[in-house]
Design a protein around this motif. Sequence first.
Motif, PDB file in Angstrom:
ATOM      1  N   SER A 326       0.831  -1.208   0.000  1.00  0.00           N
ATOM      2  CA  SER A 326       0.000   0.000   0.000  1.00  0.00           C
ATOM      3  C   SER A 326       0.868   1.261   0.000  1.00  0.00           C
ATOM      4  O   SER A 326       0.565   2.229  -0.713  1.00  0.00           O
ATOM      5  N   TYR A 327       1.964   1.249   0.757  1.00  0.00           N
ATOM      6  CA  TYR A 327       2.863   2.403   0.758  1.00  0.00           C
ATOM      7  C   TYR A 327       3.562   2.539  -0.595  1.00  0.00           C
ATOM      8  O   TYR A 327       3.754   3.651  -1.087  1.00  0.00           O
ATOM      9  N   ALA A 328       3.935   1.407  -1.184  1.00  0.00           N
ATOM     10  CA  ALA A 328       4.569   1.449  -2.503  1.00  0.00           C
ATOM     11  C   ALA A 328       3.607   2.030  -3.537  1.00  0.00           C
ATOM     12  O   ALA A 328       4.006   2.822  -4.403  1.00  0.00           O
ATOM     13  N   ASP A 329       2.333   1.652  -3.447  1.00  0.00           N
ATOM     14  CA  ASP A 329       1.327   2.193  -4.370  1.00  0.00           C
ATOM     15  C   ASP A 329       1.180   3.700  -4.197  1.00  0.00           C
ATOM     16  O   ASP A 329       1.041   4.440  -5.178  1.00  0.00           O
ATOM     17  N   VAL A 330       1.202   4.160  -2.950  1.00  0.00           N
ATOM     18  CA  VAL A 330       1.087   5.601  -2.684  1.00  0.00           C
ATOM     19  C   VAL A 330       2.271   6.345  -3.288  1.00  0.00           C
ATOM     20  O   VAL A 330       2.101   7.363  -3.982  1.00  0.00           O
ATOM     21  N   LEU A 331       3.474   5.851  -3.056  1.00  0.00           N
ATOM     22  CA  LEU A 331       4.672   6.514  -3.582  1.00  0.00           C
ATOM     23  C   LEU A 331       4.710   6.475  -5.113  1.00  0.00           C
ATOM     24  O   LEU A 331       5.111   7.454  -5.755  1.00  0.00           O
ATOM     25  N   ARG A 332       4.291   5.368  -5.683  1.00  0.00           N
ATOM     26  CA  ARG A 332       4.261   5.255  -7.143  1.00  0.00           C
ATOM     27  C   ARG A 332       3.281   6.282  -7.727  1.00  0.00           C
ATOM     28  O   ARG A 332       3.568   6.934  -8.739  1.00  0.00           O
ATOM     29  N   HIS A 333       2.144   6.441  -7.079  1.00  0.00           N
ATOM     30  CA  HIS A 333       1.150   7.421  -7.527  1.00  0.00           C
ATOM     31  C   HIS A 333       1.703   8.839  -7.401  1.00  0.00           C
ATOM     32  O   HIS A 333       1.570   9.653  -8.327  1.00  0.00           O
ATOM     33  N   LEU A 334       2.330   9.151  -6.275  1.00  0.00           N
ATOM     34  CA  LEU A 334       2.892  10.491  -6.082  1.00  0.00           C
ATOM     35  C   LEU A 334       3.964  10.790  -7.124  1.00  0.00           C
ATOM     36  O   LEU A 334       4.054  11.918  -7.629  1.00  0.00           O
ATOM     37  N   HIS A 335       4.771   9.800  -7.440  1.00  0.00           N
ATOM     38  CA  HIS A 335       5.818   9.996  -8.444  1.00  0.00           C
ATOM     39  C   HIS A 335       5.211  10.278  -9.813  1.00  0.00           C
ATOM     40  O   HIS A 335       5.687  11.158 -10.550  1.00  0.00           O
ATOM     41  N   ALA A 336       4.151   9.549 -10.150  1.00  0.00           N
ATOM     42  CA  ALA A 336       3.498   9.748 -11.440  1.00  0.00           C
ATOM     43  C   ALA A 336       2.836  11.118 -11.524  1.00  0.00           C
ATOM     44  O   ALA A 336       2.932  11.806 -12.555  1.00  0.00           O
ATOM     45  N   VAL A 337       2.170  11.528 -10.447  1.00  0.00           N
ATOM     46  CA  VAL A 337       1.489  12.830 -10.442  1.00  0.00           C
ATOM     47  C   VAL A 337       2.499  13.968 -10.517  1.00  0.00           C
ATOM     48  O   VAL A 337       2.214  15.037 -11.077  1.00  0.00           O
ATOM     49  N   GLY A 338       3.699  13.775  -9.971  1.00  0.00           N
ATOM     50  CA  GLY A 338       4.722  14.817 -10.008  1.00  0.00           C
ATOM     51  C   GLY A 338       5.432  14.928 -11.338  1.00  0.00           C
ATOM     52  O   GLY A 338       6.269  15.830 -11.529  1.00  0.00           O
ATOM     53  N   ALA A 339       5.091  14.056 -12.290  1.00  0.00           N
ATOM     54  CA  ALA A 339       5.773  14.054 -13.592  1.00  0.00           C
ATOM     55  C   ALA A 339       5.690  15.387 -14.325  1.00  0.00           C
ATOM     56  O   ALA A 339       6.700  15.848 -14.880  1.00  0.00           O
ATOM     57  N   PRO A 340       4.516  16.068 -14.384  1.00  0.00           N
ATOM     58  CA  PRO A 340       4.468  17.355 -15.088  1.00  0.00           C
ATOM     59  C   PRO A 340       5.461  18.379 -14.543  1.00  0.00           C
ATOM     60  O   PRO A 340       6.055  19.151 -15.303  1.00  0.00           O
ATOM     61  N   SER A 341       5.661  18.371 -13.236  1.00  0.00           N
ATOM     62  CA  SER A 341       6.617  19.302 -12.644  1.00  0.00           C
ATOM     63  C   SER A 341       8.041  18.963 -13.054  1.00  0.00           C
ATOM     64  O   SER A 341       8.869  19.865 -13.286  1.00  0.00           O
ATOM     65  N   ARG A 342       8.354  17.687 -13.176  1.00  0.00           N
ATOM     66  CA  ARG A 342       9.691  17.292 -13.578  1.00  0.00           C
ATOM     67  C   ARG A 342       9.944  17.621 -15.049  1.00  0.00           C
ATOM     68  O   ARG A 342      11.037  18.069 -15.412  1.00  0.00           O
ATOM     69  N   VAL A 343       8.932  17.417 -15.884  1.00  0.00           N
ATOM     70  CA  VAL A 343       9.096  17.702 -17.322  1.00  0.00           C
ATOM     71  C   VAL A 343       9.260  19.181 -17.564  1.00  0.00           C
ATOM     72  O   VAL A 343      10.137  19.622 -18.318  1.00  0.00           O
ATOM     73  N   SER A 344       8.463  20.014 -16.888  1.00  0.00           N
ATOM     74  CA  SER A 344       8.494  21.455 -17.127  1.00  0.00           C
ATOM     75  C   SER A 344       9.775  22.117 -16.619  1.00  0.00           C
ATOM     76  O   SER A 344      10.112  23.206 -17.025  1.00  0.00           O
ATOM     77  N   SER A 345      10.474  21.422 -15.703  1.00  0.00           N
ATOM     78  CA  SER A 345      11.683  22.016 -15.149  1.00  0.00           C
ATOM     79  C   SER A 345      12.932  21.681 -15.949  1.00  0.00           C
ATOM     80  O   SER A 345      14.015  22.149 -15.623  1.00  0.00           O
ATOM     81  N   ARG A 346      12.789  20.860 -16.993  1.00  0.00           N
ATOM     82  CA  ARG A 346      13.968  20.480 -17.790  1.00  0.00           C
ATOM     83  C   ARG A 346      14.379  21.605 -18.730  1.00  0.00           C
ATOM     84  O   ARG A 346      13.562  22.377 -19.176  1.00  0.00           O
TER      85      ARG A 346
END
Length: 346
Positions: A326-346
């Motif tokens: 369940s914790y792994a699922d939460v972290l995986r979801h947070l990482h996926a949702v944070g993707a737009p922020s990572r892409v825009s900062s490149r």
Amino acid sequence: MAPATPPAALDEHQRPVSEFAELSRTVRQAGLLERRVGYYAVKVGATLAVLAATWAVFAYLGDTWWQLVTAALLAVAWTHVSFIGHDAGHKQILRGRRANDAVGLVHAGLVGLSYGWWVGKHSRHHANPNHEHDDPDLDIPILAFTAGQGRNKQGFSRWTAKHQAFLFFPLLLLEGMSLHWSSVHAVWRGQMKLRGLEKTLLVGHAVAYLAAVFAVLSPGKALVFIAVHQGLWGLYMGCAFAPNHKGMPSPSDDEAWDFLRKQVLTSRNVRGGPWVDFLLGGLNYQIEHHLFPSMPRPNLRRAQPVVQAFCAARGVAYHQSGLLRSYADVLRHLHAVGAPSRVSSR
């Protein structure tokens, strides 16, 4: 197993309106909504005894760095006191609202929280679980729980969203102080009925807590003790609540889910047996808890197979996983949702 994709939005009249009524009737006939006063008498007595014993050990040990162990034990005791306050807020313990509120106010006061503020906030969460705009548990400025939140972050919040999968658990160390601040802010703004009593409880708690800590420990040790205690309390509280909805479907304003689907599809159960029941204070039966918020904690385990079978017979996705998964699922979801922020900062 990944959360099932929620069904397409349907008008609420297109689904049988009697489904939840049927489930509710089955659960009620099984006696699962009956109060468990004996269970809670033992639970409350044991929890308060452990809390008192922990403070007694603190007084006995005196000015020593071994008190950091006491701080960790106190964080565990505070979390279980908080679990009882949670149950009282849902009217699980006693029949009358006033009696439950009295239990809740006492337990909230013991850990320095505003009971009235928390009940109001938590009621809004139950009414709109995992809703991007209406669930207050998703309104955390420095984190993004949905794709929409991820796209809208700016400045420092964008940076934290970018790294939120790595920052999530460290940030939970601040959750205890956040709860204290939110309580004080709400009470001094007068957002609850018993404002005077809540003020007295918060001030009394702060004075007693700080007086005890600084009376026994030297200033340096006292500050470290407070940091460890409050940090671990926040971490434990966050770890108990985080698996419940994070990473599960988030309904939009255009989706008209009926009550049964809104509560089941947005929630995650955590498997693990009696030790997980104790560790998470019954919150691991999040689906059953959201369907029947006033169901006493010990009855949730008995209701689980009934609800799961009912959902399976009607094709309603029922999601559960192990604790670590369940914790792994939460972290995986947070990482996926944070993707737009990572892409825009490149």
